[in-house]
Write a protein that holds these residues in place. Structure first.
Motif, short mmCIF file in Angstrom:
data_model
loop_
_atom_site.label_atom_id
_atom_site.label_comp_id
_atom_site.label_asym_id
_atom_site.label_seq_id
_atom_site.Cartn_x
_atom_site.Cartn_y
_atom_site.Cartn_z
N GLN A 9 0.54 -1.01 0.18
CA GLN A 9 0.10 0.27 -0.09
C GLN A 9 0.68 1.34 0.13
O GLN A 9 0.42 2.19 0.21
CB GLN A 9 -0.95 0.24 0.91
CG GLN A 9 -1.43 -1.12 1.12
CD GLN A 9 -3.25 -1.12 2.10
OE1 GLN A 9 -3.14 0.11 2.85
NE2 GLN A 9 -3.80 -2.79 2.27
N ASP A 67 2.80 2.61 -2.29
CA ASP A 67 3.01 2.83 -3.57
C ASP A 67 1.28 3.23 -4.27
O ASP A 67 0.40 2.29 -4.78
CB ASP A 67 3.32 2.61 -4.34
CG ASP A 67 3.32 3.53 -5.97
OD1 ASP A 67 1.74 4.38 -6.00
OD2 ASP A 67 3.91 3.52 -6.65
N PRO A 68 -0.12 4.41 -3.00
CA PRO A 68 -1.57 3.65 -3.26
C PRO A 68 -2.04 3.58 -4.96
O PRO A 68 -2.72 2.59 -5.60
CB PRO A 68 -2.44 5.35 -2.75
CG PRO A 68 -1.44 5.90 -2.26
CD PRO A 68 0.05 5.16 -2.66
N ALA A 69 -1.02 4.12 -6.03
CA ALA A 69 -1.48 3.54 -7.41
C ALA A 69 -1.46 2.47 -8.49
O ALA A 69 -2.17 1.76 -8.03
CB ALA A 69 -0.82 5.15 -8.30
N ALA A 70 -0.06 2.01 -7.39
CA ALA A 70 -0.06 0.81 -7.68
C ALA A 70 -0.87 -0.38 -6.66
O ALA A 70 -0.98 -1.45 -7.88
CB ALA A 70 1.74 0.70 -7.07
N ARG A 88 -3.28 0.48 -5.75
CA ARG A 88 -5.03 0.49 -6.78
C ARG A 88 -4.54 -0.75 -8.11
O ARG A 88 -5.99 -1.42 -8.21
CB ARG A 88 -5.77 1.56 -7.29
CG ARG A 88 -5.92 2.14 -5.79
CD ARG A 88 -6.33 3.52 -5.96
NE ARG A 88 -6.68 4.65 -5.28
CZ ARG A 88 -8.17 4.25 -4.70
NH1 ARG A 88 -8.47 3.77 -4.62
NH2 ARG A 88 -7.96 4.71 -2.99
N ARG A 89 -3.57 -0.07 -8.83
CA ARG A 89 -3.37 -1.34 -10.36
C ARG A 89 -3.67 -3.29 -10.23
O ARG A 89 -4.19 -3.25 -10.46
CB ARG A 89 -2.28 -0.90 -11.22
CG ARG A 89 -2.56 0.83 -11.71
CD ARG A 89 -1.29 0.80 -12.95
NE ARG A 89 -0.57 0.42 -12.05
CZ ARG A 89 0.63 2.21 -11.42
NH1 ARG A 89 -0.13 3.14 -11.13
NH2 ARG A 89 1.84 1.48 -11.11
N SER A 90 -2.57 -3.22 -8.60
CA SER A 90 -2.45 -4.88 -8.43
C SER A 90 -4.03 -5.11 -8.47
O SER A 90 -4.19 -6.61 -8.38
CB SER A 90 -1.84 -4.64 -7.07
OG SER A 90 0.02 -4.30 -7.39
N ARG A 101 -7.27 -3.86 -9.12
CA ARG A 101 -7.71 -4.13 -9.49
C ARG A 101 -7.80 -5.70 -10.93
O ARG A 101 -8.36 -5.81 -11.48
CB ARG A 101 -7.67 -2.81 -10.76
CG ARG A 101 -8.91 -2.97 -12.05
CD ARG A 101 -8.35 -1.35 -13.16
NE ARG A 101 -9.12 -1.49 -14.02
CZ ARG A 101 -10.28 -0.97 -13.94
NH1 ARG A 101 -10.73 -0.47 -12.56
NH2 ARG A 101 -11.37 -0.56 -15.01
N ASP A 157 -14.86 0.97 -14.69
CA ASP A 157 -14.42 2.36 -14.23
C ASP A 157 -14.86 3.25 -13.08
O ASP A 157 -14.19 3.43 -12.34
CB ASP A 157 -13.96 2.82 -15.36
CG ASP A 157 -13.57 2.18 -16.72
OD1 ASP A 157 -12.41 1.41 -16.35
OD2 ASP A 157 -13.88 2.93 -18.15
N PHE A 209 -13.14 1.61 -5.53
CA PHE A 209 -12.69 0.92 -5.00
C PHE A 209 -12.93 -0.13 -4.18
O PHE A 209 -11.90 -0.80 -4.33
CB PHE A 209 -11.03 1.30 -4.61
CG PHE A 209 -10.23 0.62 -4.13
CD1 PHE A 209 -9.23 0.39 -5.30
CD2 PHE A 209 -9.63 0.77 -2.52
CE1 PHE A 209 -8.14 -0.14 -4.48
CE2 PHE A 209 -8.13 0.78 -2.10
CZ PHE A 209 -7.84 -0.25 -3.62
N ARG A 258 -11.77 -3.86 -4.75
CA ARG A 258 -10.99 -4.94 -3.59
C ARG A 258 -11.47 -5.81 -2.82
O ARG A 258 -10.83 -6.91 -2.99
CB ARG A 258 -10.64 -3.95 -2.38
CG ARG A 258 -9.52 -4.29 -1.65
CD ARG A 258 -9.19 -2.99 -0.26
NE ARG A 258 -8.21 -3.86 0.69
CZ ARG A 258 -7.71 -2.76 1.89
NH1 ARG A 258 -7.75 -1.70 1.36
NH2 ARG A 258 -6.81 -3.33 2.23
#
Length: 107
Positions: free
Chosen positions: A70, A72-75, A77-79, A81, A94, A98, A102
């Motif tokens: 967590q 890197d919040p953007a990474a 979120r991608r993981s 997804r 889209d 989240f 999750r």
């Protein structure tokens, strides 16, 4: 000055770097902080009854890994997804919240 057991130094412990409860709590997403604190309290209770810190160390290591993911919040979120798409076999809309994605990912 406190006494140490033979072979033990004050600055030694079995926790990995970044595994202190405060460091983990700070690195988690806000939604996970209360869950962590509850789990940490339960692990402390188990450790107290067992007279052994293994439950605390195990919990801290598990949550340390989550905190790293967590960090890197953007990474993260991608993981999440990608995991949700993998496990469900369907694309994630889209506009899906989240926390729903999750939950589908089991993360």
């Amino acid at each position: 000055m406190t006494a140490s057991l033979p072979g033990e130094r004050e600055d030694e412990h079995s926790l990995a770097q970044g595994a202190s409860p405060a460091a983990i709590h700070a690195a988690l997403l806000p939604a996970d902080r209360e869950v962590f604190l509850a789990a940490y309290g339960a692990a402390l209770d188990r450790a107290r009854s067992m007279l052994h810190l293994a439950p605390v160390h195990e919990l801290l290591e598990e949550w340390r890994r989550r905190a790293i993911l967590q960090s890197d919040p953007a990474a993260f979120r991608r993981s999440v997804r990608r995991a949700a798409e993998f496990f469900s076999g369907e694309p994630v809309p889209d506009d899906e919240p989240f926390e729903v994605t999750r939950a589908r990912a089991g993360m």
